[in-house]
Motif scaffolding. Structure first.
Motif, PDB file in Angstrom:
ATOM      1  N   GLN A  49      -8.890  19.527 -25.502  1.00 17.31           N
ATOM      2  CA  GLN A  49      -9.033  19.053 -26.883  1.00 17.31           C
ATOM      3  C   GLN A  49      -7.942  19.662 -27.779  1.00 17.31           C
ATOM      4  O   GLN A  49      -7.316  18.961 -28.573  1.00 17.31           O
ATOM      5  CB  GLN A  49     -10.409  19.404 -27.426  1.00 17.31           C
ATOM      6  CG  GLN A  49     -10.646  18.937 -28.849  1.00 17.31           C
ATOM      7  CD  GLN A  49     -12.006  19.351 -29.358  1.00 17.31           C
ATOM      8  OE1 GLN A  49     -12.586  20.329 -28.916  1.00 17.31           O
ATOM      9  NE2 GLN A  49     -12.531  18.587 -30.300  1.00 17.31           N
ATOM     10  N   ALA A  50      -7.692  20.964 -27.630  1.00 21.93           N
ATOM     11  CA  ALA A  50      -6.648  21.619 -28.429  1.00 21.93           C
ATOM     12  C   ALA A  50      -5.272  21.053 -28.074  1.00 21.93           C
ATOM     13  O   ALA A  50      -4.443  20.817 -28.951  1.00 21.93           O
ATOM     14  CB  ALA A  50      -6.682  23.125 -28.207  1.00 21.93           C
ATOM     15  N   PHE A  51      -5.030  20.823 -26.788  1.00 22.80           N
ATOM     16  CA  PHE A  51      -3.757  20.259 -26.347  1.00 22.80           C
ATOM     17  C   PHE A  51      -3.543  18.876 -26.962  1.00 22.80           C
ATOM     18  O   PHE A  51      -2.463  18.583 -27.497  1.00 22.80           O
ATOM     19  CB  PHE A  51      -3.718  20.185 -24.819  1.00 22.80           C
ATOM     20  CG  PHE A  51      -2.429  19.622 -24.297  1.00 22.80           C
ATOM     21  CD1 PHE A  51      -1.296  20.414 -24.213  1.00 22.80           C
ATOM     22  CD2 PHE A  51      -2.346  18.295 -23.899  1.00 22.80           C
ATOM     23  CE1 PHE A  51      -0.097  19.894 -23.735  1.00 22.80           C
ATOM     24  CE2 PHE A  51      -1.149  17.775 -23.418  1.00 22.80           C
ATOM     25  CZ  PHE A  51      -0.035  18.568 -23.340  1.00 22.80           C
ATOM     26  N   THR A  52      -4.562  18.033 -26.907  1.00 24.86           N
ATOM     27  CA  THR A  52      -4.459  16.685 -27.477  1.00 24.86           C
ATOM     28  C   THR A  52      -4.167  16.747 -28.971  1.00 24.86           C
ATOM     29  O   THR A  52      -3.311  16.019 -29.479  1.00 24.86           O
ATOM     30  CB  THR A  52      -5.751  15.894 -27.198  1.00 24.86           C
ATOM     31  OG1 THR A  52      -5.927  15.796 -25.783  1.00 24.86           O
ATOM     32  CG2 THR A  52      -5.705  14.500 -27.807  1.00 24.86           C
ATOM     33  N   ARG A  53      -4.844  17.629 -29.685  1.00 26.59           N
ATOM     34  CA  ARG A  53      -4.616  17.792 -31.126  1.00 26.59           C
ATOM     35  C   ARG A  53      -3.177  18.259 -31.381  1.00 26.59           C
ATOM     36  O   ARG A  53      -2.485  17.727 -32.242  1.00 26.59           O
ATOM     37  CB  ARG A  53      -5.621  18.792 -31.702  1.00 26.59           C
ATOM     38  CG  ARG A  53      -5.508  18.992 -33.200  1.00 26.59           C
ATOM     39  CD  ARG A  53      -6.533  19.986 -33.742  1.00 26.59           C
ATOM     40  NE  ARG A  53      -6.375  21.294 -33.122  1.00 26.59           N
ATOM     41  CZ  ARG A  53      -7.251  21.869 -32.298  1.00 26.59           C
ATOM     42  NH1 ARG A  53      -8.381  21.260 -31.999  1.00 26.59           N
ATOM     43  NH2 ARG A  53      -7.027  23.054 -31.780  1.00 26.59           N
ATOM     44  N   ASN A  54      -2.706  19.236 -30.605  1.00 28.30           N
ATOM     45  CA  ASN A  54      -1.349  19.752 -30.789  1.00 28.30           C
ATOM     46  C   ASN A  54      -0.297  18.696 -30.491  1.00 28.30           C
ATOM     47  O   ASN A  54       0.715  18.594 -31.192  1.00 28.30           O
ATOM     48  CB  ASN A  54      -1.118  20.983 -29.917  1.00 28.30           C
ATOM     49  CG  ASN A  54      -1.907  22.178 -30.398  1.00 28.30           C
ATOM     50  OD1 ASN A  54      -2.270  22.278 -31.563  1.00 28.30           O
ATOM     51  ND2 ASN A  54      -2.187  23.092 -29.487  1.00 28.30           N
ATOM     52  N   MET A  55      -0.517  17.895 -29.452  1.00 26.25           N
ATOM     53  CA  MET A  55       0.453  16.847 -29.124  1.00 26.25           C
ATOM     54  C   MET A  55       0.480  15.787 -30.212  1.00 26.25           C
ATOM     55  O   MET A  55       1.537  15.231 -30.519  1.00 26.25           O
ATOM     56  CB  MET A  55       0.145  16.226 -27.764  1.00 26.25           C
ATOM     57  CG  MET A  55       0.406  17.153 -26.581  1.00 26.25           C
ATOM     58  SD  MET A  55       2.093  17.828 -26.513  1.00 26.25           S
ATOM     59  CE  MET A  55       1.847  19.453 -27.227  1.00 26.25           C
TER      60      MET A  55
END
Length: 77
Positions: A49-55
Motif C-alpha cells: 500500500q505504501a509503495f503504491t501511494r509513493n509511486m
C-alpha cells in the motif's frame, strides 16, 4: 544507495525509455535489512500500500514538472 543507520540499506534504480507517444519510467527499490529491527522497519514502512501511494506521487510529481517546470512538494500526512 541510501543507508538508514542500523535499519536498512535502500537502492533505487530508475530507467527511462522511449514509449509510444512519450516515455516509460521503470522504478525499482531494493531493501536490505541491517538486522532484525531493519526487517520490522521494512514491514512497517514499505508495504504494498505504501509503495503504491509513493509511486502515485512519483508519477504526479514527474508529470507536474514536465507540465510546469516546477517541483511538486509532498503534502505532510
Amino acid at each position: 544507495m541510501r543507508i538508514t543507520t542500523g535499519l536498512v540499506a535502500t537502492r533505487l534504480t530508475i530507467r527511462v525509455e522511449e514509449a509510444s507517444g512519450g516515455s516509460a519510467v521503470h522504478i525499482v527499490y531494493s531493501f536490505t535489512p541491517l538486522g532484525p529491527e531493519g526487517r520490522d522497519y521494512i514491514a512497517r514502512n514499505h508495504s504494498e500500500q505504501a509503495f503504491t501511494r509513493n509511486m502515485g506521487f512519483w508519477q504526479d510529481s514527474m508529470n507536474h514538472w514536465l507540465r510546469t517546470g516546477e517541483t511538486l512538494r509532498a503534502v505532510a500526512h
